[in-house]
Design an enzyme around this catalytic site. Structure first.
Site, PDB file in Angstrom:
ATOM      1  N   ARG A 278       1.044  -1.120   0.043  1.00  0.00           N
ATOM      2  CA  ARG A 278      -0.045  -0.077  -0.140  1.00  0.00           C
ATOM      3  C   ARG A 278       0.704   1.299  -0.014  1.00  0.00           C
ATOM      4  O   ARG A 278       0.473   2.217  -0.547  1.00  0.00           O
ATOM      5  CB  ARG A 278      -0.907  -0.284   1.255  1.00  0.00           C
ATOM      6  CG  ARG A 278      -1.934   0.989   1.174  1.00  0.00           C
ATOM      7  CD  ARG A 278      -2.946   0.945   2.322  1.00  0.00           C
ATOM      8  NE  ARG A 278      -2.654   0.919   3.672  1.00  0.00           N
ATOM      9  CZ  ARG A 278      -3.296   0.667   4.776  1.00  0.00           C
ATOM     10  NH1 ARG A 278      -4.476   0.400   4.561  1.00  0.00           N
ATOM     11  NH2 ARG A 278      -2.609   1.076   5.850  1.00  0.00           N
TER      12      ARG A 278
ATOM     13  N   LYS B  83      -2.729   6.524   1.037  1.00  0.00           N
ATOM     14  CA  LYS B  83      -2.602   6.927   2.577  1.00  0.00           C
ATOM     15  C   LYS B  83      -1.602   8.253   2.598  1.00  0.00           C
ATOM     16  O   LYS B  83      -0.492   8.155   2.465  1.00  0.00           O
ATOM     17  CB  LYS B  83      -2.163   6.041   3.289  1.00  0.00           C
ATOM     18  CG  LYS B  83      -2.316   6.210   4.783  1.00  0.00           C
ATOM     19  CD  LYS B  83      -1.948   4.713   5.478  1.00  0.00           C
ATOM     20  CE  LYS B  83      -2.216   5.046   7.107  1.00  0.00           C
ATOM     21  NZ  LYS B  83      -3.232   5.365   7.525  1.00  0.00           N
TER      22      LYS B  83
ATOM     23  N   GLU C 133     -16.343   5.936   4.933  1.00  0.00           N
ATOM     24  CA  GLU C 133     -15.522   5.278   5.967  1.00  0.00           C
ATOM     25  C   GLU C 133     -15.349   6.379   7.014  1.00  0.00           C
ATOM     26  O   GLU C 133     -15.792   7.729   6.932  1.00  0.00           O
ATOM     27  CB  GLU C 133     -14.085   4.967   5.633  1.00  0.00           C
ATOM     28  CG  GLU C 133     -13.063   5.889   4.937  1.00  0.00           C
ATOM     29  CD  GLU C 133     -11.816   5.624   4.574  1.00  0.00           C
ATOM     30  OE1 GLU C 133     -11.141   4.941   5.585  1.00  0.00           O
ATOM     31  OE2 GLU C 133     -11.557   5.903   3.317  1.00  0.00           O
TER      32      GLU C 133
HETATM   33  N1  PLP Z   1      -9.012   4.173   6.701  1.00  0.00           N
HETATM   34  C1  PLP Z   1      -8.160   5.381   6.954  1.00  0.00           C
HETATM   35  C2  PLP Z   1      -8.792   6.720   6.566  1.00  0.00           C
HETATM   36  C3  PLP Z   1      -7.092   5.114   7.579  1.00  0.00           C
HETATM   37  O1  PLP Z   1      -6.458   6.225   8.022  1.00  0.00           O
HETATM   38  C4  PLP Z   1      -7.057   3.878   8.405  1.00  0.00           C
HETATM   39  C5  PLP Z   1      -5.742   3.631   9.136  1.00  0.00           C
HETATM   40  O2  PLP Z   1      -4.871   3.126   8.464  1.00  0.00           O
HETATM   41  C6  PLP Z   1      -7.972   2.813   7.752  1.00  0.00           C
HETATM   42  C7  PLP Z   1      -8.765   3.260   7.356  1.00  0.00           C
HETATM   43  C8  PLP Z   1      -7.706   1.653   8.364  1.00  0.00           C
HETATM   44  O3  PLP Z   1      -6.581   0.659   7.758  1.00  0.00           O
HETATM   45  P1  PLP Z   1      -5.603  -0.089   8.196  1.00  0.00           P
HETATM   46  O4  PLP Z   1      -6.642  -1.401   8.535  1.00  0.00           O
HETATM   47  O5  PLP Z   1      -4.914  -0.742   7.071  1.00  0.00           O
HETATM   48  O6  PLP Z   1      -4.945   0.321   9.269  1.00  0.00           O
HETATM   49  C1  COI Z   2      -3.746   3.721  11.244  1.00  0.00           C
HETATM   50  O1  COI Z   2      -4.603   3.272  11.843  1.00  0.00           O
HETATM   51  O2  COI Z   2      -2.632   3.326  11.168  1.00  0.00           O
HETATM   52  C2  COI Z   2      -3.685   5.237  10.880  1.00  0.00           C
HETATM   53  O3  COI Z   2      -3.183   5.620  10.227  1.00  0.00           O
HETATM   54  C3  COI Z   2      -5.010   6.033  11.768  1.00  0.00           C
HETATM   55  C4  COI Z   2      -4.491   7.192  12.280  1.00  0.00           C
HETATM   56  C5  COI Z   2      -3.733   7.153  13.387  1.00  0.00           C
HETATM   57  C6  COI Z   2      -4.191   8.288  11.098  1.00  0.00           C
END
Ligand code: PLP
Ligand code: COI
Length: 341
Positions: free
Chosen positions: A80, A182, A218
């Site tokens: 990612r 991200k 989300e």
């Molecule tokens: N959506 C957003 C906007 C986020 O910042 C995060 C955090 O990383 C997630 C979803 C969840 O992603 P992940 O499960 O890969 O941490």
């Molecule tokens: C994460 O869950 O890793 C995120 O990036 C969420 C937040 C702390 C920005």
């Protein structure tokens, strides 16, 4: 052992002794190494500062019962990271280099991985920024890749106690913009809506699809999932939400371990009645049950505002059981690091 009150950790920055740093210049990455300096020294004209040319990741290290340390699906974060980087015209970072940097940082700071049983984890933040002397709008001439880490507790207060979220009138991302990667700009866009939601005592806001404002997308920091009244795990599909690694893990666990139907599909705001439970999921959020959603004047309550729903709880136990090494993980999900005593 370091002197930290593990039970009182929130989700805040803490300077740990070591971070990893590598520079990209003239088309290649340097070797990279650990450093104790937590300050970045960059040109005032760095494109990361002016035009937001940067991306980041978030993952965690978990202390197991036997003292070893688990990393959860970091290959997915590596992939990612490159998807985010390429959307903003940043150089490819070999996945092996990404994962090696993470291992180095976790092992160098291993005393800061909270003990098993405290509920704390080590949050790891890889970051890529465009730097160098450059003024026009264009890709930076140089890049810095860094990884740092800190011990953390809960991101949303309450843990498995349901909390309430607010449907936002704002968008965090455009329909074909950068919502699926991200990058810092998405988070800058969610600062004001998130702050307004918190001022009104909500945990955060939930964004709708930017095109029609009829479907749930989300949370600003986590994906959304629901459990339907006929026991289906459902999570929104959209080109403008971040493909959460936790969400994909839950889709798998709901199907393979809980025997549920698990799908990605549209979740319409006017069909919330179909859901008996709802939650936010992500690395920082883990699984945060959603008690209720405020949409304008209407307040929709799911299972209960007081207690977690049974399916959400089962998913939570399965997920953290795997992360902390208490439950067998699907193949390839865990990298176990042994700490030299
Ligand atoms: N959506 C957003 C906007 C986020 O910042 C995060 C955090 O990383 C997630 C979803 C969840 O992603 P992940 O499960 O890969 O941490
Ligand atoms: C994460 O869950 O890793 C995120 O990036 C969420 C937040 C702390 C920005």
């Amino acid at each position: 052992m370091v002197n930290i009150n593990w039970d009182e950790l929130g989700f805040s920055y803490m300077k740990t002794p070591f971070r990893y740093l590598s520079h990209w210049k003239n088309g290649e990455w340097d070797e990279g190494s650990l450093t104790e300096d937590n300050q970045l020294h960059i040109s005032e004209s760095s494109p990361a500062l002016h035009y937001g040319q940067q991306c980041f990741e978030g993952l965690k290290a978990y202390r197991c019962k036997d003292g070893s340390i688990n990393l959860f699906r970091m290959d997915q974060n590596a992939k990612r990271f490159n998807q985010s980087g390429s959307r903003l015209m940043m150089p490819h970072l070999p996945e092996e280099k990404f994962m090696d940097a993470i291992k180095q940082v976790v092992l160098a700071n291993h005393e800061y991985v909270p003990p098993y049983g405290t509920g704390g984890t080590m949050y790891i933040r890889p970051l890529l920024i465009g730097v160098g002397d450059f003024m026009g709008i264009g890709a930076a001439p140089e890049y810095i890749f860094t990884v740092f880490c800190m011990p953390v507790g809960l991101y949303f207060k309450g843990g498995l106690k349901p909390t309430n979220f607010l449907i936002s009138d704002y968008d965090r991302a455009a329909p074909v913009g950068t919502g699926a990667v991200k990058v810092g700009g998405n988070y800058a866009a969610s600062l004001l809506p998130g702050t307004e939601a918190k001022k009104r005592s909500f945990s955060d806001c939930i964004y709708l699809d930017p095109q029609t404002h009829t479907k749930i997308e989300e949370v600003g920091s986590a994906n959304f999932f629901g459990i339907t009244k006929d026991n289906q795990f459902i999570t929104p599909t959209s080109p403008s939400i971040l493909p959460s690694i936790t969400k994909y893990s839950l889709l798998y666990l709901a199907k393979e371990r809980l025997g549920m139907e698990a799908i990605e599909d549209d979740v319409y705001l006017n069909e919330l009645d179909k859901l008996s439970e709802a939650g936010a999921c992500g690395t920082a959020a883990v699984i945060t049950p959603i008690g209720g959603i405020q949409n304008g004047e209407e307040f929709h309550v799911f299972h209960s505002e007081e207690e977690v729903g049974p399916v959400t709880e089962k998913l939570y136990n399965e997920l953290i059981g795997i992360q902390f090494g208490d439950i067998e993980a699907p193949k390839g999900w865990i990298t176990n690091l042994t700490v030299e005593k």
